[in-house]
Write a protein that holds these residues in place. Structure first.
Motif, PDB file in Angstrom:
ATOM      1  N   GLU A   1       0.827  -1.197   0.000  1.00 34.16           N
ATOM      2  CA  GLU A   1       0.000   0.000   0.000  1.00 34.16           C
ATOM      3  C   GLU A   1       0.863   1.249   0.000  1.00 34.16           C
ATOM      4  OE1 GLU A   1      -3.735  -0.212   1.765  1.00 34.16           O
ATOM      5  OE2 GLU A   1      -3.011  -1.463   3.404  1.00 34.16           O
ATOM      6  N   GLN A   2       0.231   2.378  -0.193  1.00 35.63           N
ATOM      7  CA  GLN A   2       0.921   3.651  -0.016  1.00 35.63           C
ATOM      8  C   GLN A   2       1.019   3.927   1.471  1.00 35.63           C
ATOM      9  OE1 GLN A   2       2.757   5.340  -2.025  1.00 35.63           O
ATOM     10  NE2 GLN A   2       2.064   3.842  -3.543  1.00 35.63           N
ATOM     11  N   PRO A   3       2.225   3.931   2.028  1.00 33.53           N
ATOM     12  CA  PRO A   3       2.356   4.150   3.465  1.00 33.53           C
ATOM     13  C   PRO A   3       1.893   5.555   3.854  1.00 33.53           C
ATOM     14  CG  PRO A   3       4.389   3.298   2.535  1.00 33.53           C
ATOM     15  CD  PRO A   3       3.515   3.689   1.392  1.00 33.53           C
ATOM     16  N   GLN A   4       1.206   5.673   4.928  1.00 30.26           N
ATOM     17  CA  GLN A   4       0.863   6.951   5.539  1.00 30.26           C
ATOM     18  C   GLN A   4       0.587   6.666   7.010  1.00 30.26           C
ATOM     19  OE1 GLN A   4      -3.487   7.924   4.381  1.00 30.26           O
ATOM     20  NE2 GLN A   4      -2.574   7.038   2.547  1.00 30.26           N
ATOM     21  N   LYS A   5       0.187   7.686   7.733  1.00 34.17           N
ATOM     22  CA  LYS A   5       0.002   7.488   9.161  1.00 34.17           C
ATOM     23  C   LYS A   5      -1.036   6.392   9.413  1.00 34.17           C
ATOM     24  CE  LYS A   5      -0.595  10.050  13.416  1.00 34.17           C
ATOM     25  NZ  LYS A   5      -1.038  11.316  14.013  1.00 34.17           N
ATOM     26  N   GLY A   6      -0.656   5.436  10.218  1.00 32.38           N
ATOM     27  CA  GLY A   6      -1.583   4.357  10.542  1.00 32.38           C
ATOM     28  C   GLY A   6      -1.650   3.266   9.493  1.00 32.38           C
ATOM     29  N   ARG A   7      -0.875   3.431   8.444  1.00 34.80           N
ATOM     30  CA  ARG A   7      -0.911   2.425   7.383  1.00 34.80           C
ATOM     31  C   ARG A   7       0.493   2.146   6.876  1.00 34.80           C
ATOM     32  NH1 ARG A   7      -5.015   2.652   2.353  1.00 34.80           N
ATOM     33  NH2 ARG A   7      -6.438   2.331   4.087  1.00 34.80           N
ATOM     34  N   THR A   8       0.961   0.943   7.117  1.00 35.56           N
ATOM     35  CA  THR A   8       2.298   0.558   6.684  1.00 35.56           C
ATOM     36  C   THR A   8       2.200  -0.660   5.772  1.00 35.56           C
ATOM     37  OG1 THR A   8       2.481  -0.875   8.607  1.00 35.56           O
ATOM     38  CG2 THR A   8       3.330   1.364   8.837  1.00 35.56           C
ATOM     39  N   ARG A   9       3.301  -1.067   5.187  1.00 35.15           N
ATOM     40  CA  ARG A   9       3.264  -2.242   4.321  1.00 35.15           C
ATOM     41  C   ARG A   9       3.474  -3.519   5.117  1.00 35.15           C
ATOM     42  NH1 ARG A   9       6.192  -0.392  -1.390  1.00 35.15           N
ATOM     43  NH2 ARG A   9       4.478   1.006  -1.973  1.00 35.15           N
ATOM     44  N   GLU A  10       3.922  -3.342   6.337  1.00 32.76           N
ATOM     45  CA  GLU A  10       4.203  -4.486   7.199  1.00 32.76           C
ATOM     46  C   GLU A  10       3.520  -4.208   8.526  1.00 32.76           C
ATOM     47  OE1 GLU A  10       8.294  -6.783   7.706  1.00 32.76           O
ATOM     48  OE2 GLU A  10       8.362  -4.805   8.564  1.00 32.76           O
ATOM     49  N   PHE A  11       2.687  -5.112   8.985  1.00 34.03           N
ATOM     50  CA  PHE A  11       1.948  -4.845  10.220  1.00 34.03           C
ATOM     51  C   PHE A  11       1.615  -6.156  10.910  1.00 34.03           C
ATOM     52  CE2 PHE A  11      -2.102  -6.189   8.430  1.00 34.03           C
ATOM     53  CZ  PHE A  11      -1.879  -6.035   7.067  1.00 34.03           C
ATOM     54  N   PHE A  12       1.238  -6.041  12.169  1.00 33.74           N
ATOM     55  CA  PHE A  12       0.805  -7.213  12.917  1.00 33.74           C
ATOM     56  C   PHE A  12      -0.707  -7.166  13.049  1.00 33.74           C
ATOM     57  CE2 PHE A  12       4.523  -9.477  14.520  1.00 33.74           C
ATOM     58  CZ  PHE A  12       5.499  -8.646  14.018  1.00 33.74           C
ATOM     59  N   GLN A  13      -1.303  -8.323  13.070  1.00 33.79           N
ATOM     60  CA  GLN A  13      -2.755  -8.355  13.123  1.00 33.79           C
ATOM     61  C   GLN A  13      -3.228  -9.458  14.054  1.00 33.79           C
ATOM     62  OE1 GLN A  13      -5.322  -9.381   9.530  1.00 33.79           O
ATOM     63  NE2 GLN A  13      -5.485  -7.154   9.522  1.00 33.79           N
ATOM     64  N   TRP A  14      -4.218  -9.097  14.838  1.00 33.06           N
ATOM     65  CA  TRP A  14      -4.904 -10.061  15.691  1.00 33.06           C
ATOM     66  C   TRP A  14      -6.084 -10.609  14.902  1.00 33.06           C
ATOM     67  CZ3 TRP A  14      -8.671  -8.282  20.101  1.00 33.06           C
ATOM     68  CH2 TRP A  14      -9.161  -9.404  20.801  1.00 33.06           C
ATOM     69  N   ASN A  15      -6.125 -11.930  14.775  1.00 29.56           N
ATOM     70  CA  ASN A  15      -7.272 -12.579  14.150  1.00 29.56           C
ATOM     71  C   ASN A  15      -7.890 -13.514  15.173  1.00 29.56           C
ATOM     72  OD1 ASN A  15      -7.438 -12.375  10.872  1.00 29.56           O
ATOM     73  ND2 ASN A  15      -5.372 -11.990  11.635  1.00 29.56           N
ATOM     74  N   ILE A  16      -9.207 -13.521  15.248  1.00 27.63           N
ATOM     75  CA  ILE A  16      -9.869 -14.432  16.169  1.00 27.63           C
ATOM     76  C   ILE A  16     -11.180 -14.882  15.560  1.00 27.63           C
ATOM     77  CG2 ILE A  16     -10.767 -12.448  17.491  1.00 27.63           C
ATOM     78  CD1 ILE A  16     -10.550 -14.369  19.998  1.00 27.63           C
ATOM     79  N   ASP A  17     -11.411 -16.188  15.616  1.00 27.39           N
ATOM     80  CA  ASP A  17     -12.563 -16.766  14.925  1.00 27.39           C
ATOM     81  C   ASP A  17     -13.174 -17.913  15.724  1.00 27.39           C
ATOM     82  OD1 ASP A  17     -10.464 -15.927  12.628  1.00 27.39           O
ATOM     83  OD2 ASP A  17     -12.523 -15.711  11.861  1.00 27.39           O
ATOM     84  N   MET A  18     -14.470 -18.073  15.552  1.00 29.88           N
ATOM     85  CA  MET A  18     -15.148 -19.272  16.040  1.00 29.88           C
ATOM     86  C   MET A  18     -15.843 -19.928  14.856  1.00 29.88           C
ATOM     87  SD  MET A  18     -18.046 -20.076  18.978  1.00 29.88           S
ATOM     88  CE  MET A  18     -18.382 -18.395  19.261  1.00 29.88           C
ATOM     89  N   LEU A  19     -15.604 -21.224  14.680  1.00 31.97           N
ATOM     90  CA  LEU A  19     -16.234 -21.935  13.562  1.00 31.97           C
ATOM     91  C   LEU A  19     -17.030 -23.121  14.083  1.00 31.97           C
ATOM     92  CD1 LEU A  19     -13.040 -21.160  12.408  1.00 31.97           C
ATOM     93  CD2 LEU A  19     -14.379 -21.621  10.354  1.00 31.97           C
ATOM     94  N   GLY A  20     -18.152 -23.383  13.410  1.00 32.19           N
ATOM     95  CA  GLY A  20     -18.942 -24.549  13.770  1.00 32.19           C
ATOM     96  C   GLY A  20     -20.204 -24.236  14.548  1.00 32.19           C
ATOM     97  N   VAL A  21     -20.409 -22.993  14.885  1.00 30.01           N
ATOM     98  CA  VAL A  21     -21.662 -22.595  15.523  1.00 30.01           C
ATOM     99  C   VAL A  21     -22.220 -21.403  14.762  1.00 30.01           C
ATOM    100  CG1 VAL A  21     -22.798 -21.757  17.599  1.00 30.01           C
ATOM    101  CG2 VAL A  21     -20.863 -23.315  17.790  1.00 30.01           C
ATOM    102  N   ASN A  22     -23.436 -21.531  14.310  1.00 28.22           N
ATOM    103  CA  ASN A  22     -24.044 -20.428  13.579  1.00 28.22           C
ATOM    104  C   ASN A  22     -25.216 -19.908  14.398  1.00 28.22           C
ATOM    105  OD1 ASN A  22     -25.093 -18.620  11.823  1.00 28.22           O
ATOM    106  ND2 ASN A  22     -25.480 -20.060  10.154  1.00 28.22           N
ATOM    107  N   SER A  23     -24.923 -18.909  15.257  1.00 31.24           N
ATOM    108  CA  SER A  23     -25.998 -18.354  16.076  1.00 31.24           C
ATOM    109  C   SER A  23     -25.706 -16.894  16.380  1.00 31.24           C
ATOM    110  CB  SER A  23     -26.112 -19.133  17.394  1.00 31.24           C
ATOM    111  OG  SER A  23     -25.044 -18.790  18.260  1.00 31.24           O
ATOM    112  N   PRO A  24     -26.737 -16.121  16.626  1.00 31.98           N
ATOM    113  CA  PRO A  24     -26.540 -14.717  17.020  1.00 31.98           C
ATOM    114  C   PRO A  24     -25.748 -14.606  18.313  1.00 31.98           C
ATOM    115  CG  PRO A  24     -28.825 -15.111  16.412  1.00 31.98           C
ATOM    116  CD  PRO A  24     -28.172 -16.454  16.480  1.00 31.98           C
TER     117      PRO A  24
END
Length: 422
Positions: free
Chosen positions: A113-136
């Motif tokens: 991407e075009q780097p600017q404040k808050g946006r870099t080409r290299e970043f860390f990300q938290w991912n969290i998911d639950m699979l196998g239950v489809n409910s509100p």
RNA sequence: GAGCCUGUAGCUCAAUGGCAGAGCGCCACACUGUGGAUGUGGAUGUUGUGGGUUCGAGACCCAUCAGGCUCCCCA
């Protein structure tokens, strides 16, 4: 600095202070995830481009991924997101995993991407998911994990809010307005921009998309109806669950939240910084029903979200919520009195470490003022000195660096004395 | 991928086309058994990089690199 070699554009260097912030976010992410029983996992950092070509956006695959040819002639890419890897890994072991699967991850990603404040080409990300239950209620749990994270870093509901919407509810609204399937993506995009565009420009854009004036008026009414969620059984149940999970004050319904037009099928949500003049997105996610099938698995619904470390780090810093940086992991400095007693200091340092203290020994017999100044700059709490007088009588001088008080105690009592200061 | 702004000492920033500076920080000393304070002295540098214009460029022009703003995008 005669000759310098620049860093690769958009990459980040983590000096100790930045590293401590990254670790702080990691610790809070881990606590929030584990508090709800999620397991930590990770995928490869390098993947084939085909993994993303399947269902990620064209923009992502063609323009915003780091793609290169390896020595074997294979086209590979630095991962721009984690969800496709998740889908593949789940699909591969679908028959042996214990469902529901609750997984979280915190690792590096790359986007061209075009780097600017808050946006870099290299970043860390938290991912969290639950699979196998489809409910509100499952949707609510993920939102609650996000809310608990926000709470744990000291962000109040006045400062940050998680806005929730639902794709099925919106589709029903679009149907009622007679908006065709063909137009659905464009209209979703239009809705998403409601708060980002000038009202006049927004109207003009809507007309461009071929909407009639009654349809535009209908959209506007819909977008200002913050009780719309009551028409959705799903959202009603989700909000009730959020209430039960004690995070309701962080949540608000917002009909303009569309997000990921690609694979979200149900509830979507996005957290924003509401303290500034412009809303800054902090994390976002939602329910996806078709991801597993897309990579050859059996149909399996999931819900999850992702949060980048860059924007969150800036936000925390601007909010004054960063923990104070401690330059030295050792709070104790053993000074070196002179060349003759140099090794005596090393010996004392070893003794103190064997008692479980983190101890730094000054690396050379410099003048004492210099050594104390060093301890100050490193924000250490205690300085321990063994000079000729102390050695002779088997004593040590323990100085409390914040109060300036120094006591001389028998060597065996040194650890106890130091612990009082820490 | 497009447009605009910025780039001078470690940091924050000055310098009408005419000798590159200040504050903070750093180092040394006052202070040879003790830090935060104070004082005195010292070093800061190929003005992002490469060309060009000019008697003379930190300044003007071109290119390039970087990061900041916007468009785009936000998986």
């Amino acid at each position: 600095m005669k000759k310098t070699i620049q860093t690769v554009k958009g990459t980040r260097e983590f000096y100790p202070e930045q590293m401590s912030l990254r670790n702080y976010i990691y610790e809070k992410v881990r606590s929030a995830s584990q508090a709800f029983g999620y397991q930590e996992w990770d995928g490869p950092f390098i993947e084939t481009i085909e993994l993303y070509a399947a269902k990620s956006g064209e923009e992502l695959v063609k323009k915003q991924s780091f793609v290169f040819t390896d020595r074997g002639g294979e086209e590979v890419t630095l991962r721009p997101e984690l969800t496709p890897s998740l889908a593949r890994m789940i699909a591969a072991k679908q028959g042996e995993l214990t469902f529901p699967v609750r997984w979280w991850s915190f690792g590096p990603f790359w986007r061209y991407e075009q780097p600017q404040k808050g946006r870099t080409r290299e970043f860390f990300q938290w991912n969290i998911d639950m699979l196998g239950v489809n409910s509100p209620e499952a949707d609510a749990e993920l939102i609650a994990v996000g809310a608990e994270f926000l709470r744990s870093v000291g962000l109040s509901p006045e400062r940050v809010r998680i806005y929730v919407n639902n794709r099925r509810l919106m589709n029903a609204q679009f149907d009622a307005l007679g908006i065709s399937d063909k137009n659905r993506l464009d209209v979703a995009n239009l809705v998403d921009r409601r708060s980002k565009m000038d009202p006049e420009k927004w109207d003009a854009y809507a007309l461009e998309l071929g909407l009639s004036q009654p349809q535009i008026d209908g959209l506007k009414i819909m977008l200002s109806d913050f009780d719309l969620w009551k028409q959705s059984d799903e959202l009603s149940r989700t909000f009730s669950a959020l209430d039960a999970m004690n995070v309701r004050e962080y949540i608000a319904f917002d009909p303009s939240i569309m997000r990921g037009l690609l694979y979200y099928t149900g509830t979507t949500f996005e957290a924003f910084d509401t303290s500034g003049s412009l809303k800054r997105s902090l994390f976002g996610g939602g329910r996806y029903d078709n991801l597993l099938e897309d990579v050859g698995g059996q149909p399996l619904s999931g819900v999850g979200f992702a949060m980048g470390d860059v924007g969150m780090g800036i936000f925390l810093q601007e909010a004054g919520l960063l923990p104070e940086f401690e330059p030295s992991p050792a709070q104790v400095l053993v000074t070196v009195f002179d060349e003759k007693l140099w090794l005596e200091s090393y010996k004392l340092g070893a003794e103190l470490r064997s008692e479980g203290l983190n101890v730094m020994v000054y690396p050379e017999p410099a003048k004492l003022p210099k050594q104390f100044k060093f301890a100050d700059k490193m924000k250490m709490k205690a300085a321990v000195t063994v000079g000729p007088d102390e050695v002779e009588r088997n004593l040590v001088a323990v100085k409390n660096l914040s109060s300036g008080e120094q006591v001389i105690v028998p060597r065996e009592a040194a650890v106890e004395e130091i612990r009082k200061v820490l």
